[in-house]
Enzyme design. Structure first.
Site, PDB file in Angstrom:
ATOM      1  N   LYS A   1       0.847  -1.202   0.000  1.00 48.73           N
ATOM      2  CA  LYS A   1       0.000   0.000   0.000  1.00 48.73           C
ATOM      3  C   LYS A   1       0.880   1.249   0.000  1.00 48.73           C
ATOM      4  CE  LYS A   1      -3.854  -1.657   2.918  1.00 48.73           C
ATOM      5  NZ  LYS A   1      -4.948  -1.554   1.970  1.00 48.73           N
TER       6      LYS A   1
ATOM      7  N   ARG B   1     -10.125 -11.336   3.264  1.00 48.02           N
ATOM      8  CA  ARG B   1     -11.019 -12.430   2.853  1.00 48.02           C
ATOM      9  C   ARG B   1     -10.341 -13.793   2.991  1.00 48.02           C
ATOM     10  NH1 ARG B   1     -11.725  -9.646  -2.919  1.00 48.02           N
ATOM     11  NH2 ARG B   1     -11.355  -7.877  -1.546  1.00 48.02           N
TER      12      ARG B   1
HETATM   13  N1  BES Z   1      -7.780  -3.366   4.870  1.00 43.16           N
HETATM   14  C1  BES Z   1      -8.059  -3.079   3.524  1.00 43.16           C
HETATM   15  C2  BES Z   1      -9.378  -2.331   3.313  1.00 43.16           C
HETATM   16  C3  BES Z   1      -9.503  -0.964   3.886  1.00 43.16           C
HETATM   17  C4  BES Z   1      -9.272   0.143   3.098  1.00 43.16           C
HETATM   18  C5  BES Z   1      -9.892  -0.768   5.190  1.00 43.16           C
HETATM   19  C6  BES Z   1      -9.426   1.410   3.618  1.00 43.16           C
HETATM   20  C7  BES Z   1     -10.036   0.489   5.726  1.00 43.16           C
HETATM   21  C8  BES Z   1      -9.806   1.581   4.914  1.00 43.16           C
HETATM   22  C9  BES Z   1      -8.143  -4.377   2.712  1.00 43.16           C
HETATM   23  O1  BES Z   1      -7.356  -5.411   3.168  1.00 43.16           O
HETATM   24  C10 BES Z   1      -7.691  -4.039   1.333  1.00 43.16           C
HETATM   25  O2  BES Z   1      -6.583  -3.656   1.194  1.00 43.16           O
HETATM   26  N2  BES Z   1      -8.577  -4.199   0.360  1.00 43.16           N
HETATM   27  C11 BES Z   1      -8.281  -3.902  -0.983  1.00 43.16           C
HETATM   28  C12 BES Z   1      -8.859  -4.985  -1.832  1.00 43.16           C
HETATM   29  C13 BES Z   1      -8.441  -4.929  -3.276  1.00 43.16           C
HETATM   30  C14 BES Z   1      -6.975  -5.259  -3.388  1.00 43.16           C
HETATM   31  C15 BES Z   1      -9.268  -5.920  -4.051  1.00 43.16           C
HETATM   32  C16 BES Z   1      -8.880  -2.552  -1.335  1.00 43.16           C
HETATM   33  O3  BES Z   1      -9.974  -2.237  -0.861  1.00 43.16           O
HETATM   34  O4  BES Z   1      -8.241  -1.807  -2.050  1.00 43.16           O
HETATM   35 ZN    ZN Z   2      -5.386  -5.339   2.415  1.00 44.73          ZN
END
Ligand code: BES
Ligand code: ZN
Ligand code: ZN
Length: 478
Positions: free
Chosen positions: A256, A331
């Site tokens: 990230k 997930r």
């Molecule tokens: N923990 C994140 C989601 C999240 C984003 C929580 C912002 C709180 C605030 C999750 O693990 C994630 O990174 N999801 C990705 C999924 C994508 C790679 C399909 C996302 O939402 O970008």
């Molecule tokens: Zn994530």
């Protein structure tokens, strides 16, 4: 919780008068000019008045009622939050509350706003003493409140304080093991049984999703089980709650960016915190339902052994997953917990997870996204609880078309969908690991706040606890 609530015949402390009808001003020892001033200010929509009697503040809080009781309760919570700020400004330690309309639900809502807004996370502040909210004691006049609701106020606010503490704790003090230790302590205080599986047991069970996410970590994963099993439980089949316990989400190899993203990811165990808070409340209030909580936990990091895009993982259920983005890690571990839940033959399962940015983008910080197979009757009850406590629930569909988006050429499914419908494709993924009525709450938009809003303080919010305890209390009362 560092604020004590009690019922007294003649409550001591700085007086707080709550009224919904200006006629009640006649009950309060006020001078004519003071009354006239308050009446004039109410016309100008100023609802909280600070008066000084012998140098001591007295607060008069006026709530203008509408037909919609849900809105009234929310207005009262917000007034409680405003009073919390005034109490802090005047460094008052004790208040004595009289609700002149004697409506206990109104007293409850007002207290909820007041207490929740007074939360502070000061563990790492050298000047914690100065920063602590001064309020120590709230005495409530006997006719304004009941013992049962007093107990409920204390339990719910303490549950939310625990959840906020859990989310606010930085990852360098909260590994998966440390999270499990805190869950044990919270469980003990809330009279809930807690057991923890370590890495060896997780390996023995073959929780491939949880282990895959953990591969890049220097810390072992944990799988925590909390159980509230009262002898007079109304349900024969248990209700199972699942909470995402990613103690830190770097994204893994699909790293990230830092600003506004990774920098907030200590909050990625927000689902676990909500579930722990719910269990604490159920235990403290001894709600007659058999409820089990499952919390898979790890951090998600890049590193020598980290799982990589393109990997195929064999999950605990035996299904295979093609990992195309290591940042879709929640997930992976939730799937294993959802499969584990099958052994309880649950009445239904509810999971809470900071799962997708897409859920947050869709509805912002105003509500939780929900979806599932629990059916319209119960989903409507859940929404109703959401409106009642103002932790709102917006349902998204789980139509088959979205399932197409997670088909894989090499495995049973892939762990991401396309560029659209991200909250739903995450839900479709989870659905594949369920065979019971199920509801999934994506709390990504509401778990953590940069800035306070009314009674939701900055940082962890505990959003979801009040909704779910309301819903479970409804089930227990049937
Ligand atoms: N923990 C994140 C989601 C999240 C984003 C929580 C912002 C709180 C605030 C999750 O693990 C994630 O990174 N999801 C990705 C999924 C994508 C790679 C399909 C996302 O939402 O970008
Ligand atoms: Zn994530
Ligand atoms: Zn995550």
């Amino acid at each position: 919780m560092n604020i004590n609530l009690q019922i007294q015949k003649n409550p001591k402390g700085a007086p707080v008068h709550l009224l919904t009808n200006l006629v009640h001003l006649g009950n309060i020892p006020l001078q004519d000019e003071e009354k006239a001033l308050i009446e004039a200010q109410v016309k100008n929509k100023i609802f909280i008045h600070t008066l000084f009697h012998n140098g001591q503040p007295t607060w008069i809080v006026y709530a203008q009622l509408e037909d919609d009781e849900n809105k009234n309760c929310e207005a009262l919570r917000q007034h409680g939050a405003t009073l919390s700020q005034l109490i802090a400004q005047h460094k008052i330690t004790e208040v004595g509350l009289v609700n002149h309309n004697k409506n206990e639900l109104h007293t409850y809502s007002f207290l909820e706003g007041l207490v929740l807004a007074s939360y502070r996370f000061l563990k790492y502040k050298s000047n914690a003493k100065e920063l602590l909210h001064p309020l120590k004691n709230i005495a409530i006049e006997k006719e304004s409140y009941s013992n049962d609701l007093l107990k409920k106020s204390t339990a719910i606010c303490a549950a939310i304080f625990h959840a906020r503490d859990l989310v606010n704790e930085p990852h360098n003090f909260q590994s998966a093991t440390q999270l499990s230790d805190t869950l044990k302590a919270v469980g003990k205080e809330g009279m809930v049984k807690v057991s923890v599986y370590g890495k060896a047991k997780i390996e023995q069970l073959g929780m491939g999703g949880l282990l895959a996410v953990n591969k890049g970590s220097l810390e072992p994963p944990t799988f925590t089980i909390m159980e509230h099993k009262p002898s007079k439980a109304k349900n024969t089949k248990p209700i199972v709650l699942v909470g995402k316990g990613v103690v830190y989400d770097t994204g893994g190899l699909s790293l990230k960016p830092t600003p506004n993203s990774m920098d907030k990811m200590k909050s990625d165990m927000g689902g676990a915190a909500v579930v722990a808070g719910i269990m604490y409340a159920l235990g403290s209030l001894d709600i007659p339902l058999h409820v089990i909580a499952l919390i898979p936990a790890t951090d998600n990091r890049p590193g020598g052994a980290a799982y990589a895009p393109g990997d195929v993982i064999k999950m605990y259920s035996g299904q295979t997953v093609e990992v195309l983005n290591t940042d879709a890690e929640g997930r992976m571990l939730l799937a294993d917990a959802l499969h584990f839940a099958k052994k309880y033959q649950p009445e239904f399962v509810a999971d809470f997870a900071t799962l997708t940015g897409a859920a947050a983008n869709a509805i912002g910080d105003v509500a939780m996204v929900a979806m599932g197979t629990i059916g319209d009757f119960y989903m409507n009850k859940i929404k109703k609880s959401g409106f009642a406590v103002n932790e709102k629930v917006v349902e998204l569909p789980l139509w088959e078309e979205y399932g197409e988006l997670i088909k894989s050429d090499v495995a049973d499914m892939k762990n991401i969908g396309g560029p659209v419908g991200g909250a739903i494709t995450a839900g479709k993924f989870l659905e594949k690991f369920t065979d019971y009525p199920w509801v999934h709450f994506d709390v990504a938009g509401v778990t953590f706040r940069d800035k306070a809003k009314h009674y939701l303080t900055a940082g962890g919010t505990g959003y979801g606890i009040r909704m779910m305890v309301d819903y479970l209390s409804y089930l227990a009362s049937k």
